[in-house]
Design an enzyme around this catalytic site. Structure first.
Site, PDB file in Angstrom:
ATOM      1  N   LYS A   1       0.838  -1.195   0.000  1.00  0.00           N
ATOM      2  CA  LYS A   1       0.000   0.000   0.000  1.00  0.00           C
ATOM      3  C   LYS A   1       0.886   1.264   0.000  1.00  0.00           C
ATOM      4  O   LYS A   1       2.105   1.176   0.219  1.00  0.00           O
ATOM      5  CB  LYS A   1      -0.921  -0.031   1.223  1.00  0.00           C
TER       6      LYS A   1
ATOM      7  N   TYR B   1     -12.213  -2.999  -2.766  1.00  0.00           N
ATOM      8  CA  TYR B   1     -12.694  -3.018  -1.385  1.00  0.00           C
ATOM      9  C   TYR B   1     -14.225  -2.985  -1.297  1.00  0.00           C
ATOM     10  O   TYR B   1     -14.766  -2.621  -0.257  1.00  0.00           O
ATOM     11  CB  TYR B   1     -12.088  -1.852  -0.603  1.00  0.00           C
TER      12      TYR B   1
ATOM     13  N   ASN C   1      -1.496  -0.201   7.309  1.00  0.00           N
ATOM     14  CA  ASN C   1      -0.947  -1.523   7.661  1.00  0.00           C
ATOM     15  C   ASN C   1      -0.128  -2.135   6.528  1.00  0.00           C
ATOM     16  O   ASN C   1       0.042  -3.347   6.441  1.00  0.00           O
ATOM     17  CB  ASN C   1      -2.051  -2.460   8.158  1.00  0.00           C
TER      18      ASN C   1
ATOM     19  N   HIS D   1      -1.610  -5.580   1.504  1.00  0.00           N
ATOM     20  CA  HIS D   1      -2.861  -6.344   1.345  1.00  0.00           C
ATOM     21  C   HIS D   1      -2.545  -7.738   0.825  1.00  0.00           C
ATOM     22  O   HIS D   1      -1.633  -7.916   0.022  1.00  0.00           O
ATOM     23  CB  HIS D   1      -3.780  -5.637   0.336  1.00  0.00           C
TER      24      HIS D   1
ATOM     25  N   GLU E   1      -9.532 -10.457  -7.397  1.00  0.00           N
ATOM     26  CA  GLU E   1      -8.542  -9.381  -7.280  1.00  0.00           C
ATOM     27  C   GLU E   1      -7.459  -9.481  -8.359  1.00  0.00           C
ATOM     28  O   GLU E   1      -7.011  -8.465  -8.905  1.00  0.00           O
ATOM     29  CB  GLU E   1      -7.925  -9.402  -5.872  1.00  0.00           C
TER      30      GLU E   1
HETATM   31  P1  DAT Z   1      -7.046  -7.325   5.971  1.00  0.00           P
HETATM   32  O1  DAT Z   1      -6.337  -6.287   5.137  1.00  0.00           O
HETATM   33  O2  DAT Z   1      -6.182  -7.815   7.100  1.00  0.00           O
HETATM   34  O3  DAT Z   1      -7.622  -8.439   5.134  1.00  0.00           O
HETATM   35  P2  DAT Z   1      -9.791  -6.368   6.246  1.00  0.00           P
HETATM   36  O4  DAT Z   1     -10.100  -7.085   4.963  1.00  0.00           O
HETATM   37  O5  DAT Z   1     -10.657  -6.674   7.422  1.00  0.00           O
HETATM   38  O6  DAT Z   1      -8.265  -6.582   6.692  1.00  0.00           O
HETATM   39  O7  DAT Z   1      -9.874  -4.792   6.012  1.00  0.00           O
HETATM   40  C1  DAT Z   1      -9.340  -4.226   4.819  1.00  0.00           C
HETATM   41  C2  DAT Z   1      -8.528  -3.021   5.188  1.00  0.00           C
HETATM   42  O8  DAT Z   1      -9.382  -2.029   5.757  1.00  0.00           O
HETATM   43  C3  DAT Z   1      -7.452  -3.274   6.246  1.00  0.00           C
HETATM   44  O9  DAT Z   1      -6.266  -3.757   5.693  1.00  0.00           O
HETATM   45  C4  DAT Z   1      -7.290  -1.914   6.852  1.00  0.00           C
HETATM   46  C5  DAT Z   1      -8.675  -1.320   6.771  1.00  0.00           C
HETATM   47  N1  DAT Z   1      -9.405  -1.499   8.035  1.00  0.00           N
HETATM   48  C6  DAT Z   1      -9.964  -2.636   8.489  1.00  0.00           C
HETATM   49  N2  DAT Z   1     -10.554  -2.449   9.675  1.00  0.00           N
HETATM   50  C7  DAT Z   1     -10.366  -1.144   9.977  1.00  0.00           C
HETATM   51  C8  DAT Z   1     -10.736  -0.307  11.069  1.00  0.00           C
HETATM   52  N3  DAT Z   1     -11.424  -0.786  12.101  1.00  0.00           N
HETATM   53  N4  DAT Z   1     -10.355   0.992  11.043  1.00  0.00           N
HETATM   54  C9  DAT Z   1      -9.657   1.479   9.998  1.00  0.00           C
HETATM   55  N5  DAT Z   1      -9.280   0.761   8.933  1.00  0.00           N
HETATM   56  C10 DAT Z   1      -9.630  -0.533   8.922  1.00  0.00           C
HETATM   57 MG    MG Z   2      -9.149  -8.407   3.688  1.00  0.00          MG
END
Ligand code: DAT
Ligand code: MG
Length: 148
Positions: free
Chosen positions: A9, A49, A112, A115, A126
């Site tokens: 990212k 997303y 973070n 992805h 994707e």
């Molecule tokens: P991952 O990337 O570990 O698969 P996810 O699919 O639950 O996580 O969420 C996609 C992205 O959205 C994640 O990398 C960061 C963001 N995200 C998730 N939960 C969040 C939150 N509570 N607050 C802010 N950003 C968040």
């Molecule tokens: Mg995810």
């Protein structure tokens, strides 16, 4: 064999972690079948997303991921989806295991770094989205010594 979509990212690119991150997947024994640096469009990231559309963080997430270059990658290997998720670590960098990318370099849930697709269906979706031109199939000589 599975192929999975992995993306550094904008925070990972800005922090100069692209080489470090690629190195971890490469050393593990995964096969790199797609790689490019792009500034993704709003439409692309919104589709990527789409499952999170109703979540409160969605618009901030789309804004963040479209804010600069990302590094899009496709990695192939046996059980590549779960192997890559383990290399990446838990969503929140403060909680992710040390030794994972987010555990070693991350301090945030939104910023973070990286992805990784979370299942076979999302990986196919994707990869089609980010690599409509297709992937580069090849057989690394070293794989003779990666799998028995
Ligand atoms: P991952 O990337 O570990 O698969 P996810 O699919 O639950 O996580 O969420 C996609 C992205 O959205 C994640 O990398 C960061 C963001 N995200 C998730 N939960 C969040 C939150 N509570 N607050 C802010 N950003 C968040
Ligand atoms: Mg995810």
């Amino acid at each position: 064999m599975q192929t999975t979509y992995v993306m550094v990212k904008p925070d990972g690119v800005q922090r100069g972690l692209v080489g470090e991150i690629i190195n971890r997947f490469e050393r593990k024994g995964l096969r790199l079948v797609g790689l490019k640096s792009i500034i993704p469009s709003m439409e692309l990231v919104e589709q990527h997303y789409a499952v999170h559309k109703e979540r409160p963080f969605y618009s901030g997430l789309v804004e963040f991921v479209t804010s600069g270059p990302v590094v899009a990658m496709a990695w192939k290997g046996v059980d590549a989806i779960s192997v890559c998720r383990n290399i990446i670590g838990a969503t929140n960098g403060r909680e992710a295991d040390m030794g994972s990318i987010r555990g070693d370099f991350g301090m945030d849930i939104g910023y973070n770094l990286i992805h990784g697709s979370d299942g076979e269906e999302t990986a196919a979706f994707e990869l089609g989205l980010w690599f409509p031109e297709g992937l580069n199939e090849w057989t690394p000589v070293r794989e003779t010594w990666v799998y028995e």
